[in-house]
Design a protein around this motif. Structure first.
Motif, PDB file in Angstrom:
ATOM      1  N   VAL A 132     -15.890  -6.138  18.747  1.00  0.00           N
ATOM      2  CA  VAL A 132     -14.897  -5.861  17.710  1.00  0.00           C
ATOM      3  C   VAL A 132     -15.555  -5.172  16.522  1.00  0.00           C
ATOM      4  CG1 VAL A 132     -13.218  -6.876  16.127  1.00  0.00           C
ATOM      5  CG2 VAL A 132     -13.479  -7.815  18.413  1.00  0.00           C
ATOM      6  N   THR A 133     -16.739  -5.646  16.152  1.00  0.00           N
ATOM      7  CA  THR A 133     -17.463  -5.028  15.036  1.00  0.00           C
ATOM      8  C   THR A 133     -17.809  -3.582  15.346  1.00  0.00           C
ATOM      9  OG1 THR A 133     -18.385  -7.166  14.360  1.00  0.00           O
ATOM     10  CG2 THR A 133     -19.516  -5.178  13.591  1.00  0.00           C
TER      11      THR A 133
ATOM     12  N   PRO B 189     -14.509  -8.353  10.983  1.00  0.00           N
ATOM     13  CA  PRO B 189     -14.430  -6.932  11.345  1.00  0.00           C
ATOM     14  C   PRO B 189     -13.895  -6.052  10.217  1.00  0.00           C
ATOM     15  CG  PRO B 189     -13.556  -8.281  13.113  1.00  0.00           C
ATOM     16  CD  PRO B 189     -13.778  -9.196  11.951  1.00  0.00           C
ATOM     17  N   THR B 190     -12.931  -6.561   9.454  1.00  0.00           N
ATOM     18  CA  THR B 190     -12.395  -5.780   8.342  1.00  0.00           C
ATOM     19  C   THR B 190     -13.455  -5.594   7.259  1.00  0.00           C
ATOM     20  OG1 THR B 190     -10.186  -6.664   8.787  1.00  0.00           O
ATOM     21  CG2 THR B 190     -10.530  -5.624   6.647  1.00  0.00           C
ATOM     22  N   LEU B 191     -14.186  -6.639   6.956  1.00  0.00           N
ATOM     23  CA  LEU B 191     -15.273  -6.526   5.985  1.00  0.00           C
ATOM     24  C   LEU B 191     -16.345  -5.539   6.453  1.00  0.00           C
ATOM     25  CD1 LEU B 191     -15.962 -10.122   4.590  1.00  0.00           C
ATOM     26  CD2 LEU B 191     -15.484  -8.063   3.266  1.00  0.00           C
ATOM     27  N   LYS B 192     -16.673  -5.582   7.736  1.00  0.00           N
ATOM     28  CA  LYS B 192     -17.668  -4.659   8.292  1.00  0.00           C
ATOM     29  C   LYS B 192     -17.188  -3.211   8.172  1.00  0.00           C
ATOM     30  CE  LYS B 192     -20.726  -7.681   9.868  1.00  0.00           C
ATOM     31  NZ  LYS B 192     -22.119  -7.738   9.340  1.00  0.00           N
ATOM     32  N   ALA B 193     -15.899  -2.998   8.426  1.00  0.00           N
ATOM     33  CA  ALA B 193     -15.336  -1.651   8.314  1.00  0.00           C
ATOM     34  C   ALA B 193     -15.397  -1.161   6.866  1.00  0.00           C
ATOM     35  CB  ALA B 193     -13.893  -1.638   8.823  1.00  0.00           C
ATOM     36  N   ILE B 194     -15.106  -2.063   5.929  1.00  0.00           N
ATOM     37  CA  ILE B 194     -15.191  -1.697   4.511  1.00  0.00           C
ATOM     38  C   ILE B 194     -16.622  -1.338   4.139  1.00  0.00           C
ATOM     39  CG2 ILE B 194     -14.997  -2.594   2.152  1.00  0.00           C
ATOM     40  CD1 ILE B 194     -12.560  -4.237   3.141  1.00  0.00           C
ATOM     41  N   GLU B 195     -17.572  -2.156   4.583  1.00  0.00           N
ATOM     42  CA  GLU B 195     -18.986  -1.892   4.297  1.00  0.00           C
ATOM     43  C   GLU B 195     -19.428  -0.555   4.872  1.00  0.00           C
ATOM     44  OE1 GLU B 195     -20.892  -5.310   5.880  1.00  0.00           O
ATOM     45  OE2 GLU B 195     -20.332  -6.617   4.198  1.00  0.00           O
ATOM     46  N   ALA B 196     -18.808  -0.151   5.999  1.00  0.00           N
ATOM     47  CA  ALA B 196     -19.145   1.131   6.622  1.00  0.00           C
ATOM     48  C   ALA B 196     -18.388   2.297   5.987  1.00  0.00           C
ATOM     49  CB  ALA B 196     -18.835   1.068   8.122  1.00  0.00           C
TER      50      ALA B 196
END
Length: 385
Positions: free
Chosen positions: A82-83, A106-113
C-alpha cells in the motif's frame, strides 16, 4: 495527463474514481492500485487500466494474482504494498479511499512524498488530524476533500476569505432508519441497515450513516480541513441529499453546493480542481424535485453524533478511541453479535474507560486504537450475544 494512484480501488469510492478515469482517458492514467482481498475485481481493473503496480492484502493473494497479470505489472502486498502505491514515483495525485485507520499511514507517506491528496478516508483526519494537516502544510501538499459534504464546503469557499466564515453547515440524509423511533431501532436487522435511501456506499459507511456516526466523523474532519472550532460546525437533516453542505458567512449570506447524489461528481472535482469537466450523470432538475426539506438533528435520537462532538472537543486520543470502538462495534453488528442500538452503548462505555493523552504521537494513536478495538470487541452489552 494526470497520473493517479488509488488506495482502496475495489471499494465504493475506488470503483467510482476509476469510472471517472474511464470517462476521461485523455486526462487521466493510473499509476498504481491498492486493494484488499477482492482480487477478481482488482485483476479486471488492472487489465483495463494497466497500472505499473498493484497491491493486495496478503502474500498468498499476491502470489495468486501474479499468475493472472502481465509481467510488467509489479505485484506487492501488505503495508509495504500500500505504501509503494501511495508513493509511486509515476503518481502525482493519490486518492485515499481505504476504509478505517488503515488509511492513515499510507496517506501520511503520500504527503511526505509530495503527492496531492484526494481524501475520502475520514479516519485519517479523525484520528490524527493535527499530525496530518501539520505535515501537509510543511510539505505544501494540497489535501482536497472527496466526501460530498466537505467537497461542497470546499467548493463554496473558492474565492472567499476564511476570516469571513461564520459557520459551516453539514447536511445529513438520516440514513436507513431516519423515519424510525428509538423503540423501533431496537429490532432492526443488518439487511435493513444496509439499505441506504440515497447513496451507494460500502457496508461500514452505510451503518455509520444509519447511526449518524458518519456525520460525527465528518464534523471532526471538517474541524481539521477548514480550521474551525466545533461550535461553528452545525449539522442538519436534509433527506433529499441535494444540498451537500453550506457555508454561512459573517453577513449571514449562505452559499450551498447542490447536485444529484452521485459520488463521481466530488471525486472528479478533486481530480480536476480547479477545472471542471463534463460527466455522464443525471443533471439536477430542481423543478422536478420541487421541494427540499430540513430538520434539526437531535442528539437524543442520534447519540453517536453527540459522542463525536464530545470526542472532538476533548481532543487528544479521544477521537481515535471513538473511531476504533465504532469500527469494532459496527463489525460486531454486521456479524449479528450485537443489536443496532448496542453500537452506541459500546462506544460510550469504551470512551468512559479511556485515560486521555492530550498530545499523542502517531505511536500513541495506534496503541489507543488497538486498545479501543479490544475493549469494544470484549464489551458485553446486557441482553446481547
Amino acid at each position: 495527463m494526470k497520473r493517479i494512484s488509488i488506495l482502496g480501488s475495489t471499494g465504493s469510492i475506488g470503483t467510482q474514481a476509476l469510472d471517472v478515469v474511464r470517462q476521461h482517458p485523455d486526462r487521466f492514467c493510473v499509476a498504481a492500485l491498492a486493494a484488499g482481498r477482492n482480487i477478481d475485481l482488482l485483476v479486471k481493473q488492472a487489465m483495463e487500466f494497466r497500472p505499473k503496480l498493484v497491491s493486495v492484502e496478503t502474500k498468498e493473494l499476491a502470489e495468486k494474482i501474479k499468475l493472472e497479470l502481465p509481467s510488467d505489472i509489479d505485484v506487492l502486498y501488505g503495508e509495504e504494498g500500500v505504501t509503494a502505491a501511495a508513493v509511486h514515483p509515476d503518481a502525482e495525485f493519490v486518492v485515499s479511499a481505504i476504509v478505517g485507520i488503515a488509511g492513515l499511514v499510507p496517506t501520511l507517506k503520500a504527503i511526505e512524498a509530495g503527492k496531492m491528496i484526494g481524501l475520502a478516508n475520514k479516519e485519517t483526519l479523525v484520528t490524527a488530524g493535527n499530525i496530518v494537516m501539520k505535515k501537509a502544510k510543511e510539505k505544501d501538499v494540497p489535501v482536497i476533500p472527496i466526501d460530498s459534504e466537505h467537497s461542497a464546503i470546499f467548493q463554496c469557499l473558492q474565492g472567499e476569505y476564511p476570516r469571513c466564515i461564520e459557520r459551516i453547515i453539514l447536511t445529513a440524509s438520516g440514513g436507513s432508519f431516519r423515519d424510525l423511533t428509538r423503540e423501533q431501532l431496537g429490532k432492526v436487522t443488518v439487511g435493513q441497515a444496509l439499505q441506504h435511501p440515497n447513496w451507494s456506499m460500502g457496508a461500514k459507511v452505510t451503518i455509520d450513516s444509519a447511526t449518524m456516526m458518519n456525520k460525527g466523523l465528518e464534523v471532526m474532519e471538517a474541524h481539521w480541513l477548514f480550521n474551525l472550532p466545533y461550535e461553528r460546525i452545525r449539522t442538519v437533516l436534509h433527506k433529499e441529499s441535494i444540498i451537500h453542505s453550506m457555508v454561512e458567512f459573517k453577513d449571514h449570506a449562505i452559499m450551498a453546493q447542490l447536485g444529484t447524489p452521485d459520488m463521481r461528481i466530488p471525486i472528479q472535482y478533486a481530480l480536476t480542481y480547479p477545472e471542471r469537466l463534463s460527466i455522464s450523470s443525471e443533471p439536477l432538475d430542481l423543478v422536478r424535485i420541487s421541494t427540499l426539506h430540513f430538520a434539526e438533528l437531535n442528539f437524543e435520537r442520534y447519540p453517536c453524533l453527540a459522542l463525536a462532538y464530545e470526542a472532538g472537543r476533548r481532543g487528544g486520543t479521544m477521537p481515535a478511541v471513538l473511531n476504533g470502538a465504532n469500527e469494532a462495534a459496527v463489525a460486531r453488528f454486521l456479524r449479528g453479535e450485537i443489536s443496532f442500538l448496542a453500537i452506541e452503548d459500546t462506544i460510550a462505555e469504551v470512551m468512559a474507560k479511556h485515560d486521555l493523552i492530550a498530545e499523542p504521537a502517531l505511536e500513541d494513536i495506534f496503541e489507543v486504537d488497538r486498545w479501543a478495538r479490544h475493549a469494544a470487541f470484549s464489551h458485553h452489552v446486557t441482553g446481547e450475544g
